[in-house]
Scaffold this motif. Structure first.
Motif, short mmCIF file in Angstrom:
data_model
loop_
_atom_site.label_atom_id
_atom_site.label_comp_id
_atom_site.label_asym_id
_atom_site.label_seq_id
_atom_site.Cartn_x
_atom_site.Cartn_y
_atom_site.Cartn_z
N ASN A 294 0.81 -1.21 0.00
CA ASN A 294 0.00 0.00 0.00
C ASN A 294 0.85 1.27 0.00
O ASN A 294 0.55 2.23 -0.70
N ALA A 295 1.90 1.26 0.80
CA ALA A 295 2.77 2.45 0.85
C ALA A 295 3.41 2.69 -0.52
O ALA A 295 3.50 3.83 -0.98
N ARG A 296 3.82 1.62 -1.18
CA ARG A 296 4.41 1.77 -2.53
C ARG A 296 3.40 2.34 -3.51
O ARG A 296 3.72 3.21 -4.31
N ARG A 297 2.16 1.86 -3.41
CA ARG A 297 1.15 2.36 -4.35
C ARG A 297 0.81 3.82 -4.05
O ARG A 297 0.58 4.60 -4.97
N ALA A 298 0.80 4.18 -2.78
CA ALA A 298 0.51 5.57 -2.42
C ALA A 298 1.60 6.49 -2.97
O ALA A 298 1.31 7.55 -3.55
N VAL A 299 2.86 6.08 -2.82
CA VAL A 299 3.97 6.90 -3.32
C VAL A 299 3.85 7.07 -4.84
O VAL A 299 3.97 8.17 -5.38
N ALA A 300 3.56 5.96 -5.52
CA ALA A 300 3.44 6.03 -6.99
C ALA A 300 2.28 6.93 -7.40
O ALA A 300 2.37 7.69 -8.37
N ALA A 301 1.18 6.86 -6.65
CA ALA A 301 -0.03 7.57 -7.07
C ALA A 301 0.00 9.06 -6.73
O ALA A 301 -0.50 9.89 -7.51
N ALA B 56 2.81 11.03 -4.85
CA ALA B 56 4.01 11.76 -4.40
C ALA B 56 4.08 13.14 -5.06
O ALA B 56 4.36 14.14 -4.40
N ALA B 57 3.84 13.19 -6.35
CA ALA B 57 4.05 14.44 -7.09
C ALA B 57 2.89 15.41 -6.95
O ALA B 57 3.07 16.62 -7.08
N THR B 58 1.71 14.89 -6.68
CA THR B 58 0.51 15.72 -6.75
C THR B 58 -0.16 15.93 -5.40
O THR B 58 -0.96 16.85 -5.24
N GLY B 59 0.12 15.06 -4.43
CA GLY B 59 -0.70 15.05 -3.23
C GLY B 59 -2.09 14.56 -3.59
O GLY B 59 -2.33 14.11 -4.72
N VAL B 60 -3.00 14.64 -2.64
CA VAL B 60 -4.39 14.31 -2.96
C VAL B 60 -5.26 15.24 -2.14
O VAL B 60 -5.41 15.12 -0.93
N ARG B 61 -5.76 16.24 -2.83
CA ARG B 61 -6.41 17.40 -2.21
C ARG B 61 -7.59 17.00 -1.34
O ARG B 61 -7.76 17.51 -0.23
N LYS B 62 -8.39 16.08 -1.84
CA LYS B 62 -9.59 15.66 -1.13
C LYS B 62 -9.26 15.16 0.29
O LYS B 62 -10.05 15.31 1.21
N TYR B 63 -8.06 14.58 0.44
CA TYR B 63 -7.64 14.04 1.74
C TYR B 63 -6.71 15.01 2.48
O TYR B 63 -6.14 14.65 3.51
N GLY B 64 -6.53 16.20 1.92
CA GLY B 64 -5.68 17.20 2.56
C GLY B 64 -4.21 16.83 2.55
O GLY B 64 -3.42 17.37 3.33
N VAL B 65 -3.81 15.92 1.66
CA VAL B 65 -2.43 15.44 1.64
C VAL B 65 -1.61 16.25 0.64
O VAL B 65 -1.95 16.32 -0.55
N ALA B 66 -0.54 16.87 1.14
CA ALA B 66 0.32 17.71 0.30
C ALA B 66 1.23 16.84 -0.57
O ALA B 66 1.54 15.71 -0.20
N PRO B 67 1.67 17.37 -1.72
CA PRO B 67 2.69 16.65 -2.49
C PRO B 67 3.95 16.49 -1.64
O PRO B 67 4.25 17.35 -0.82
N PHE B 68 4.67 15.40 -1.82
CA PHE B 68 5.90 15.23 -1.03
C PHE B 68 7.13 14.92 -1.88
O PHE B 68 8.21 14.69 -1.34
N ASP B 69 7.00 14.89 -3.19
CA ASP B 69 8.17 14.76 -4.05
C ASP B 69 7.93 15.50 -5.34
O ASP B 69 7.43 14.92 -6.29
N PRO B 70 8.27 16.79 -5.44
CA PRO B 70 9.01 17.51 -4.41
C PRO B 70 8.15 17.88 -3.20
O PRO B 70 6.95 18.09 -3.33
N ALA B 71 8.84 17.97 -2.06
CA ALA B 71 8.24 18.52 -0.86
C ALA B 71 8.59 20.00 -0.81
O ALA B 71 9.66 20.40 -1.25
N PHE B 72 7.68 20.78 -0.28
CA PHE B 72 7.95 22.22 -0.15
C PHE B 72 7.90 22.60 1.32
O PHE B 72 6.93 22.31 2.00
N ILE B 73 8.95 23.24 1.79
CA ILE B 73 9.00 23.72 3.17
C ILE B 73 9.26 25.22 3.11
O ILE B 73 10.24 25.68 2.54
N GLU B 74 8.30 25.95 3.66
CA GLU B 74 8.33 27.41 3.52
C GLU B 74 9.52 28.00 4.25
O GLU B 74 10.24 28.84 3.71
#
Ligand SMILES: *[C@@H]1O[C@H](CO)[C@@H](O)[C@H](O)[C@H]1NC(C)=O
Ligand SMILES: *[C@@H]1O[C@H](CO)[C@@H](O)[C@H](O)[C@H]1NC(C)=O
Ligand SMILES: *[C@@H]1O[C@H](CO)[C@@H](O)[C@H](O)[C@H]1NC(C)=O
Length: 249
Positions: free
Chosen positions: A44-51, A53-71
């Motif tokens: 599951n973790a592998r599928r989540a990263v593939a699906a 990482a680049a976009t996040g998933v807005r509906k779940y409030g999950v930010a993109p993490f590759d790239p990750a952005f830190i203000e």
């Protein structure tokens, strides 16, 4: 040890919303048998990263993490000051976070991820003033730090907390513990010494010859920030999907 204190702001918006089902790229693990559960969690973790990482998933409030952005990331200690702003952290080649394993322990309530990438690149604006090794440094500009064969051990405990609004239980992550190994780190800070080239080159030569010491000295604060980022991404997901829909009963 320099750099022990740190303040951190990630551009992640926590979502307060009604319970959502598991997203389509995940499948619920139905077994509690440890080896099979870990295999299912890893998959599951592998599928989540593939699906996502680049976009996040807005509906779940999950930010993109590759790239990750830190203000903003600030590190300060007796006379040493380093501030990063608008930092992006990405894998090279793009999208190469590899989940090596996930150990999910429902009784002891922890998740232990091991993940790696061939190269991790951090690009940022910086302001720096202070000593490192024998060097007295001062400057501001843009910088790039590269880590080769970045291999992370990331363990996080969790509680299961009832939400009074919907009466459902949710995972609350706490106490992330990270360690990471690299085979090399490389530092490039443009405009150190306000562009005095000889000093700048000398400082970089020393820093890159002593990369291991600098890596070890900066590891604790770097990993603390990175751990907070990863935890906030995971927490957004766990805020959206109730415990019973994520984990086998
Ligand atoms: C960070 O990026 C924002 C948006 O591009 C910009 O307005 C801001 O000046 C940047 N901050 C720094 C310190 O570079
Ligand atoms: C990462 O480290 C783990 C042990 O913590 C090891 O089993 C694994 O082979 C390492 N992976 C890479 C790509 O170095
Ligand atoms: C890093 O290396 C140390 C010492 O070799 C090892 O104990 C640790 O498990 C490694 N961690 C990772 C994340 O690979």
């Amino acid at each position: 040890m320099w750099l022990p204190t740190l303040s951190f702001v990630a551009l992640v918006t926590a979502s307060a919303q009604a319970a959502l089902p598991l997203p389509p790229f995940l499948t619920k693990c139905t077994t509690r048998e440890p080896a099979a559960l870990n295999a299912c969690a890893t998959e599951n973790a592998r599928r989540a990263v593939a699906a996502i990482a680049a976009t996040g998933v807005r509906k779940y409030g999950v930010a993109p993490f590759d790239p990750a952005f830190i203000e903003k990331l600030r590190v300060e200690e007796n006379g040493f000051f380093l501030e990063f702003s608008n930092m992006t952290i990405s894998t090279l080649p793009r999208g190469s976070w590899h989940i090596e394993s996930v150990d999910l322990n429902l009784e002891q309530r922890y998740i232990h991820f091991i993940y790696s990438t061939p190269t991790l690149v951090l690009k940022s604006n910086y302001r720096l003033e202070g000593r490192i090794l024998v060097l007295s440094l001062r400057g501001s500009g843009d910088c790039e730090v590269r880590y080769d064969n970045y291999n992370v051990s990331n363990k996080v405990q969790f509680d299961v907390v009832k939400n009074d609004q919907d009466g459902l239980e949710y995972v609350k992550l706490q106490n992330p513990q990270l360690d990471a190994n690299v085979t090399k780190s490389t530092y490039k800070f443009n405009n150190l010494f306000q562009g005095q080239d000889t000093l700048n080159k000398a400082a970089h030569d020393i820093a890159n010859q002593n990369w291991k010491e600098i890596y070890e000295d900066t590891k604790e604060s770097t990993l603390e920030a990175f751990g907070q980022f990863v935890t906030s991404v995971l927490q957004s997901f766990f805020n959206s999907v109730p415990y019973k829909d994520v984990f086998p009963q």
